[in-house]
Every structure is written in C-alpha cells, then in structure tokens.
Design a protein around this motif. Structure first.
Motif, PDB file in Angstrom:
ATOM      1  N   THR A   1      16.878  39.541 -29.184  1.00 16.64           N
ATOM      2  CA  THR A   1      17.428  40.764 -28.217  1.00 16.64           C
ATOM      3  C   THR A   1      18.045  39.978 -27.017  1.00 16.64           C
ATOM      4  OG1 THR A   1      14.998  40.788 -27.043  1.00 16.64           O
ATOM      5  CG2 THR A   1      15.905  42.242 -28.713  1.00 16.64           C
ATOM      6  N   THR A   2      17.927  38.736 -26.839  1.00  9.41           N
ATOM      7  CA  THR A   2      18.155  37.731 -25.459  1.00  9.41           C
ATOM      8  C   THR A   2      19.928  37.528 -25.692  1.00  9.41           C
ATOM      9  OG1 THR A   2      17.614  35.779 -26.438  1.00  9.41           O
ATOM     10  CG2 THR A   2      15.959  37.135 -25.334  1.00  9.41           C
ATOM     11  N   LEU A   3      20.512  37.254 -24.744  1.00 11.31           N
ATOM     12  CA  LEU A   3      21.904  36.811 -24.650  1.00 11.31           C
ATOM     13  C   LEU A   3      21.815  35.566 -25.596  1.00 11.31           C
ATOM     14  CD1 LEU A   3      22.778  37.257 -20.915  1.00 11.31           C
ATOM     15  CD2 LEU A   3      23.382  38.656 -22.940  1.00 11.31           C
ATOM     16  N   ARG A   4      20.930  34.584 -25.405  1.00 12.68           N
ATOM     17  CA  ARG A   4      20.993  33.353 -26.183  1.00 12.68           C
ATOM     18  C   ARG A   4      20.851  33.545 -27.528  1.00 12.68           C
ATOM     19  NH1 ARG A   4      16.613  29.429 -24.195  1.00 12.68           N
ATOM     20  NH2 ARG A   4      17.315  28.067 -26.178  1.00 12.68           N
ATOM     21  N   ASP A   5      20.091  34.504 -28.021  1.00 15.43           N
ATOM     22  CA  ASP A   5      19.741  34.717 -29.382  1.00 15.43           C
ATOM     23  C   ASP A   5      21.216  35.339 -29.973  1.00 15.43           C
ATOM     24  OD1 ASP A   5      17.233  33.557 -29.483  1.00 15.43           O
ATOM     25  OD2 ASP A   5      16.097  35.553 -29.408  1.00 15.43           O
ATOM     26  N   LEU A   6      21.490  36.342 -29.387  1.00 16.05           N
ATOM     27  CA  LEU A   6      22.860  37.211 -29.855  1.00 16.05           C
ATOM     28  C   LEU A   6      24.063  36.278 -29.792  1.00 16.05           C
ATOM     29  CD1 LEU A   6      22.278  40.446 -27.830  1.00 16.05           C
ATOM     30  CD2 LEU A   6      21.907  40.272 -30.264  1.00 16.05           C
ATOM     31  N   ALA A   7      24.133  35.327 -28.898  1.00 17.71           N
ATOM     32  CA  ALA A   7      25.321  34.404 -28.982  1.00 17.71           C
ATOM     33  C   ALA A   7      25.062  33.309 -30.052  1.00 17.71           C
ATOM     34  CB  ALA A   7      25.444  33.698 -27.720  1.00 17.71           C
ATOM     35  N   GLU A   8      24.085  32.756 -30.281  1.00 19.09           N
ATOM     36  CA  GLU A   8      23.650  32.119 -31.187  1.00 19.09           C
ATOM     37  C   GLU A   8      23.898  32.280 -32.769  1.00 19.09           C
ATOM     38  OE1 GLU A   8      19.878  30.480 -30.166  1.00 19.09           O
ATOM     39  OE2 GLU A   8      20.396  29.471 -28.559  1.00 19.09           O
ATOM     40  N   ALA A   9      23.671  33.685 -32.888  1.00 21.61           N
ATOM     41  CA  ALA A   9      23.815  34.385 -34.206  1.00 21.61           C
ATOM     42  C   ALA A   9      25.161  34.656 -34.370  1.00 21.61           C
ATOM     43  CB  ALA A   9      23.035  35.841 -33.858  1.00 21.61           C
ATOM     44  N   LYS A  10      26.075  34.446 -33.380  1.00 21.13           N
ATOM     45  CA  LYS A  10      27.613  34.590 -33.569  1.00 21.13           C
ATOM     46  C   LYS A  10      28.135  33.090 -33.579  1.00 21.13           C
ATOM     47  CE  LYS A  10      28.522  39.420 -32.252  1.00 21.13           C
ATOM     48  NZ  LYS A  10      28.962  39.631 -33.655  1.00 21.13           N
ATOM     49  N   GLY A  11      27.510  31.958 -33.521  1.00 20.52           N
ATOM     50  CA  GLY A  11      28.023  30.450 -33.381  1.00 20.52           C
ATOM     51  C   GLY A  11      28.517  30.194 -32.214  1.00 20.52           C
ATOM     52  N   SER A  12      27.735  30.831 -30.951  1.00 24.09           N
ATOM     53  CA  SER A  12      28.280  30.647 -29.618  1.00 24.09           C
ATOM     54  C   SER A  12      27.279  30.345 -28.766  1.00 24.09           C
ATOM     55  CB  SER A  12      29.040  31.841 -29.277  1.00 24.09           C
ATOM     56  OG  SER A  12      29.778  31.833 -27.896  1.00 24.09           O
ATOM     57  N   TYR A  13      27.326  30.317 -27.630  1.00 25.09           N
ATOM     58  CA  TYR A  13      26.345  30.253 -26.562  1.00 25.09           C
ATOM     59  C   TYR A  13      26.523  30.993 -25.423  1.00 25.09           C
ATOM     60  CZ  TYR A  13      29.018  26.808 -23.749  1.00 25.09           C
ATOM     61  OH  TYR A  13      30.203  26.382 -23.019  1.00 25.09           O
ATOM     62  N   PHE A  14      25.571  31.237 -24.735  1.00 24.69           N
ATOM     63  CA  PHE A  14      25.678  31.992 -23.266  1.00 24.69           C
ATOM     64  C   PHE A  14      24.904  31.074 -22.307  1.00 24.69           C
ATOM     65  CE2 PHE A  14      26.592  34.941 -20.380  1.00 24.69           C
ATOM     66  CZ  PHE A  14      27.428  35.755 -20.779  1.00 24.69           C
ATOM     67  N   GLY A  15      25.245  30.434 -21.410  1.00 22.98           N
ATOM     68  CA  GLY A  15      24.594  29.612 -20.504  1.00 22.98           C
ATOM     69  C   GLY A  15      24.616  30.227 -18.993  1.00 22.98           C
ATOM     70  N   THR A  16      24.225  29.357 -18.085  1.00 23.42           N
ATOM     71  CA  THR A  16      24.252  29.821 -16.860  1.00 23.42           C
ATOM     72  C   THR A  16      24.038  28.479 -15.819  1.00 23.42           C
ATOM     73  OG1 THR A  16      22.925  31.102 -14.955  1.00 23.42           O
ATOM     74  CG2 THR A  16      21.511  29.666 -16.474  1.00 23.42           C
ATOM     75  N   ALA A  17      24.087  28.512 -14.630  1.00 26.93           N
ATOM     76  CA  ALA A  17      24.221  27.492 -13.535  1.00 26.93           C
ATOM     77  C   ALA A  17      22.862  27.628 -12.772  1.00 26.93           C
ATOM     78  CB  ALA A  17      25.301  27.266 -12.868  1.00 26.93           C
ATOM     79  N   LEU A  18      22.179  26.302 -12.748  1.00 29.64           N
ATOM     80  CA  LEU A  18      21.042  26.093 -11.796  1.00 29.64           C
ATOM     81  C   LEU A  18      21.227  25.114 -10.591  1.00 29.64           C
ATOM     82  CD1 LEU A  18      18.266  26.657 -14.679  1.00 29.64           C
ATOM     83  CD2 LEU A  18      18.875  28.397 -13.021  1.00 29.64           C
ATOM     84  N   THR A  19      20.420  25.427  -9.559  1.00 30.21           N
ATOM     85  CA  THR A  19      20.553  24.453  -8.747  1.00 30.21           C
ATOM     86  C   THR A  19      18.954  24.066  -8.538  1.00 30.21           C
ATOM     87  OG1 THR A  19      20.098  25.898  -6.935  1.00 30.21           O
ATOM     88  CG2 THR A  19      22.429  25.171  -7.192  1.00 30.21           C
ATOM     89  N   GLN A  20      18.600  22.681  -7.969  1.00 30.61           N
ATOM     90  CA  GLN A  20      17.297  22.478  -7.901  1.00 30.61           C
ATOM     91  C   GLN A  20      16.439  23.339  -7.141  1.00 30.61           C
ATOM     92  OE1 GLN A  20      17.316  18.625  -5.463  1.00 30.61           O
ATOM     93  NE2 GLN A  20      15.117  18.205  -6.378  1.00 30.61           N
ATOM     94  N   SER A  21      16.967  23.939  -6.153  1.00 26.93           N
ATOM     95  CA  SER A  21      16.164  25.135  -5.388  1.00 26.93           C
ATOM     96  C   SER A  21      15.894  26.333  -6.297  1.00 26.93           C
ATOM     97  CB  SER A  21      16.917  25.473  -4.255  1.00 26.93           C
ATOM     98  OG  SER A  21      18.116  26.091  -4.704  1.00 26.93           O
ATOM     99  N   ASN A  22      16.769  26.600  -7.152  1.00 29.88           N
ATOM    100  CA  ASN A  22      16.601  27.744  -8.030  1.00 29.88           C
ATOM    101  C   ASN A  22      15.136  27.449  -8.950  1.00 29.88           C
ATOM    102  OD1 ASN A  22      19.867  28.332  -9.045  1.00 29.88           O
ATOM    103  ND2 ASN A  22      18.864  29.062  -7.265  1.00 29.88           N
ATOM    104  N   LEU A  23      14.924  26.080  -9.166  1.00 30.07           N
ATOM    105  CA  LEU A  23      13.771  25.831  -9.928  1.00 30.07           C
ATOM    106  C   LEU A  23      12.254  26.268  -9.332  1.00 30.07           C
ATOM    107  CD1 LEU A  23      14.603  22.320 -11.487  1.00 30.07           C
ATOM    108  CD2 LEU A  23      15.290  24.714 -12.564  1.00 30.07           C
ATOM    109  N   ASN A  24      12.662  26.483  -7.992  1.00 30.86           N
ATOM    110  CA  ASN A  24      11.414  26.792  -7.369  1.00 30.86           C
ATOM    111  C   ASN A  24      11.003  28.458  -7.493  1.00 30.86           C
ATOM    112  OD1 ASN A  24      10.953  24.250  -6.280  1.00 30.86           O
ATOM    113  ND2 ASN A  24      12.273  24.727  -4.680  1.00 30.86           N
ATOM    114  N   SER A  25      11.962  29.323  -8.032  1.00 33.26           N
ATOM    115  CA  SER A  25      11.640  30.522  -8.208  1.00 33.26           C
ATOM    116  C   SER A  25      11.145  31.015  -9.597  1.00 33.26           C
ATOM    117  CB  SER A  25      12.770  31.305  -7.988  1.00 33.26           C
ATOM    118  OG  SER A  25      12.910  32.572  -8.310  1.00 33.26           O
TER     119      SER A  25
END
Length: 488
Positions: A42-66
């Motif tokens: 049901t996740t974006l990553r699972d659905l994308a991978e099922a189609k031979g693709s990917y779905f990514g994001t960007a993270l900063t160091q400060s995001n890791l605190n959330s």
C-alpha cells in the motif's frame, strides 16, 4: 511553463506542526488507511517497486530529529537524497579538510530503512566555499578532481547514484560562467564524470538541472551536451529533471522530452518534484496539484528509461518553497499536519493502488487530462476583444504549442472557449491548462475551473502537444467566445 529561479540552499524550516505528533494523529498519514508500517503493497515505495520503479524523498540532518518525518519517510519512500549534507560547503568547507558526518547520518538512516541514496551533489556553482572561487585558475581542476575523488571514494558502495554536476546551464542554454567553467571551459563536465567513475565505478552518474522538463532552449542544450558526452565515451548514466513546478504549469511535453533523452541511451529521473501554489491553498489548486502529480508519475512510468520519482521533502512544513517563493507553498503530497492530500492519493492511483477517498484524477496522456472544465462559457458583452499569441516548438514528428489569450475588451470574461484551426496533419495528443477537443481540424480549447476568468486587460495561457506529418505551423483563425482575435 514559466521560468523560475532555483534556491541556492534548501534549509529545513521550523517544524511547528511537530508538536501535534504527540496526539498520534500524524502518523496515520504514512500509508493509505493504516499506520507507518502499513499493509503490504500500500505504500508509495511498494507500489513503485512493483512497477520496477522507485519513489524517493529528500531529507536534511535536522529532519532526522522528527519522529513524524522519519516515520513517513521510512515507510513511504525507498530512495533518499540528502538536502544539503553532501554539498561542497558541508563536505569540504576548507581546502583538504573533509567533513562527512552529516552525510553519514543520512546514509545510516537510509540503510536502516532499506532505502537507496542519491548522492547530491559533487560539483555545483552554488553552496561552494569561497576558497574554491578564490583559487588561481590553474589550481581549480586539481581541487575539483580531489574533491570528487575523496567524496565519491568515501561513499563508494553506499550511494546508488550521484548528481555529479548540478545545474550547469543558464536559462538560455549557455553554460554558467562559474569557477569550474571559467578555469576549465566546457571540458570540466566530462572531467568531473570521468573522475567520479574512477572513484566509484558502480555508481550511476547523472547531470541534474531545473527547467529542462519540457522542450525548450535549456533542455535542448542539455540534450546536445549528453549526446556529445555519449559520443565521446564519457561515463554518464542519466539526467535528472528537478521538476520544481507551479500548479497547472507542468509542461505537456514532459513525456516526449523523457523519451528523447532515453533514446540517447541514458536514464531519466524526476529528482526534486514539488508543485507550488499560492497560499492559503484553494480547493481548485489542490485538485490541480493532484492532476499534476499523477501526470508526472504517469509520464515517467510510460517510458522504460525513466527510473523513478523523488519528491523534494516529505511534507509542506519541511518544504523549501515558502522560504524562497513569497506567498507560495503547499507544494508536496502531505499537508501542514503531515496528512496526505489529494496529490498523494492521485499518485497511489497512478502507481496502481487504491486511494483513501480523496480525489485521485487520472493523468493519462489525453487531451482532456486535467481539472474539470467549467460548466458553461459566457458571451462577452458588446465591445469585447481579444488578441492571441502562439509559440511552436517542433521536433521530428511532434510539436508543442503554447497559446496566450489576452482580453482586450472593457469587461471581464467569465468562462471562455477559444476556437481555432490546426494545420492539416496535426493531431493533439495532450493539453494543459485547458480542455482541447476534437484532436484535429476545427478545435476548441475550454477553460478549467481555476482559470475561467480573464479580467479586462488580463491574459491566460494554455498549451498542447501534437503529432504532425510535416507541417509544424501554428494554429490560425482564433475566436474567443465567438469574437475574432487579433494576433499579438
């Protein structure tokens, strides 16, 4: 698409909404109808991978605190791009003194969540320490090669791909006169790619830029560069389309542009997708954003060489847009409370899943793939007038035509239909900012819900992509709600 500037830095914003996490409501946004872990598939990553693709994001160091951001990122996305942590000003702030700690934290998060890493970026005119720009010209190449070698070697085997050179072009398609170009000429790009390949032969090597998503001078320049690099045997694996869009202005030539790049033997990735709008967000703009997101995903899925899509940031609170575009925001799939928007559900549907009840428009490559048109068009009062300008960009057997309609009358137009004639042999395949039908001959373009009004003296624009059999001339015979328009 209107030209847009690109920020030198995309810092994390203060995440005031994170205080709401304690209530437990935010994490429900991580999947369709379930918690962050989610049901299988049901996740974006699972659905994308099922189609031979990917779905990514960007993270900063400060995001890791959330915990909110990390829960959504880890569950929904399978590729992560460090927002700032691998750029030159962070990794080598002074000559020969390297700092990989921030980037290592992003890599560690990726490993813990079975995500791949897009390295971003080795060579860029921005976020460049002053010491590089102050070097004598005869020392720049050695500094660049040392930086690329040291960083790519440090992350060897840990990075799936590198944006080796980022944003090398001006809007007119000329190369930026930065420290590297000024010292080394056009050859600096090939040198950077060869150096990165020598340091990590298994990493995929990309050139990355913005405003190259549609056909135009800048994308033509990138196309010619990639073609030349391929002919020279320079190692290059792909081109990144950053895709920082404005709602309703995603270029209709996106799919055709992806196709022409992949025909060169390189991959294409949508690397930094967001779709900004005036805030507070209107219902019409949120619906259009859903259409835009689905159109981008479907365009990528339709071309075998388009490997995946990454959104720049997780949600609206950590998006870079409000800090750099005054009055704009709401650019991601998650709202201020990290709840999924219509755009999220539209992407889920595009990837073959089932949305959670919000609108999930189709973005198939048809002339009517957009928001619903308004139910009626009005006839302008006496004294109404209009002028139309049209710009055509053609290639082989296809073209795009961008049309601007100006209301030269004394009263506003509330609801419009622009009629015109297409040259023989032209067939519309898709359109943006209007519903266009039929596909050839005598054609009409009708407004969408969000652009029905044209004030006196105001303008609106739309466009379409068409196939042609040799005649790539512009349309003719324009009339607005039955009133003949002048050229202008």
């Amino acid at each position: 698409m209107a030209a847009q500037s690109h920020a030198a830095r995309r810092p994390g914003r203060a995440l005031a909404a994170l205080a709401l996490a304690a209530a437990g409501g935010l994490l429900a946004a991580a999947t369709v109808g379930s918690g962050p872990a989610g049901a299988a598939g049901t996740t974006l990553r699972d659905l994308a991978e099922a189609k031979g693709s990917y779905f990514g994001t960007a993270l900063t160091q400060s995001n890791l605190n959330s915990s909110t951001i990390t829960a959504i990122a880890g569950a929904q996305f399978d590729v992560v791009t460090p927002g700032n942590e691998m750029k030159w000003d962070t990794t080598e702030p002074s000559a020969g003194n390297f700092n990989f700690g921030p980037g290592d934290q992003i890599v560690s998060f990726a490993k813990a969540h079975s995500m791949r890493v897009r390295g971003h970026t080795l060579v860029w005119h921005s976020q460049l320490p002053s010491w590089v720009g102050n070097l004598p010209a005869n020392q720049v190449q050695a500094a660049m090669e040392n930086h690329v070698t040291t960083e790519a070697t440090h992350y060897k085997g840990q990075v799936y791909s590198w944006d080796v050179v980022n944003e090398p072009f001006n809007e007119d398609g000329t190369l930026r006169a930065d420290a590297f170009y000024n010292a080394m000429g056009t050859g600096y790009i090939a040198d950077a790619l060869r150096t990165a390949h020598a340091a990590d032969p298994n990493a995929k090597l990309y050139l990355n830029d913005y405003n190259i998503e549609g056909l135009g001078a800048k994308s033509d320049a990138m196309y010619q560069l990639v073609s030349s690099l391929k002919q020279q045997g320079v190692p290059i694996d792909g081109v990144g389309f950053e895709s920082h869009f404005i709602v309703g202005q995603v270029p209709g030539s996106l799919k055709a542009n992806i196709q022409r790049f992949t025909a060169l033997g390189v991959n294409v990735a949508i690397t930094e997708l967001d779709d900004r709008m005036p805030v507070p967000a209107s219902a019409a703009n949120l619906a259009q954003q859903a259409t835009d997101y689905a159109y981008v995903v479907n365009s990528c899925l339709a071309v075998a060489g388009c490997v995946g899509v990454s959104q720049w940031g997780v949600g609206d609170p950590d998006s870079w847009i409000p800090d750099f575009f005054s009055g704009y925001g709401a650019a991601t799939m998650y709202d201020a409370n990290y709840q999924p928007k219509a755009a999220y559900n539209a992407v889920v549907t595009a990837l073959g899943g089932t949305g959670s009840g919000s609108p999930s428009p189709s973005a198939s490559a048809s002339a009517s793939a957009s928001s619903s048109p308004s139910p009626s068009t009005s006839v302008p009062p006496a004294g109404a007038g209009c002028k139309v300008s049209a710009q055509v960009s053609a290639w082989n057997t296809g073209l795009t035509e961008n049309i601007t309609v100006t209301n030269t009358g004394a009263s506003a137009v509330n609801g419009w239909r622009l009629a015109f004639t297409l040259p023989g042999g032209q067939t519309v395949t898709n359109a943006w900012n209007a519903t266009v039908s039929p596909a050839g001959g005598q054609v009409g373009a009708s407004n969408l819900a969000y652009n029905a009004a044209i004030p006196a003296g105001g303008s609106t624009s739309f466009g379409f992509q068409a196939d042609h059999t040799g005649n790539a001339a512009a349309a003719t015979g324009f009339t607005l709600n039955g009133v003949a328009c002048s050229a202008g």
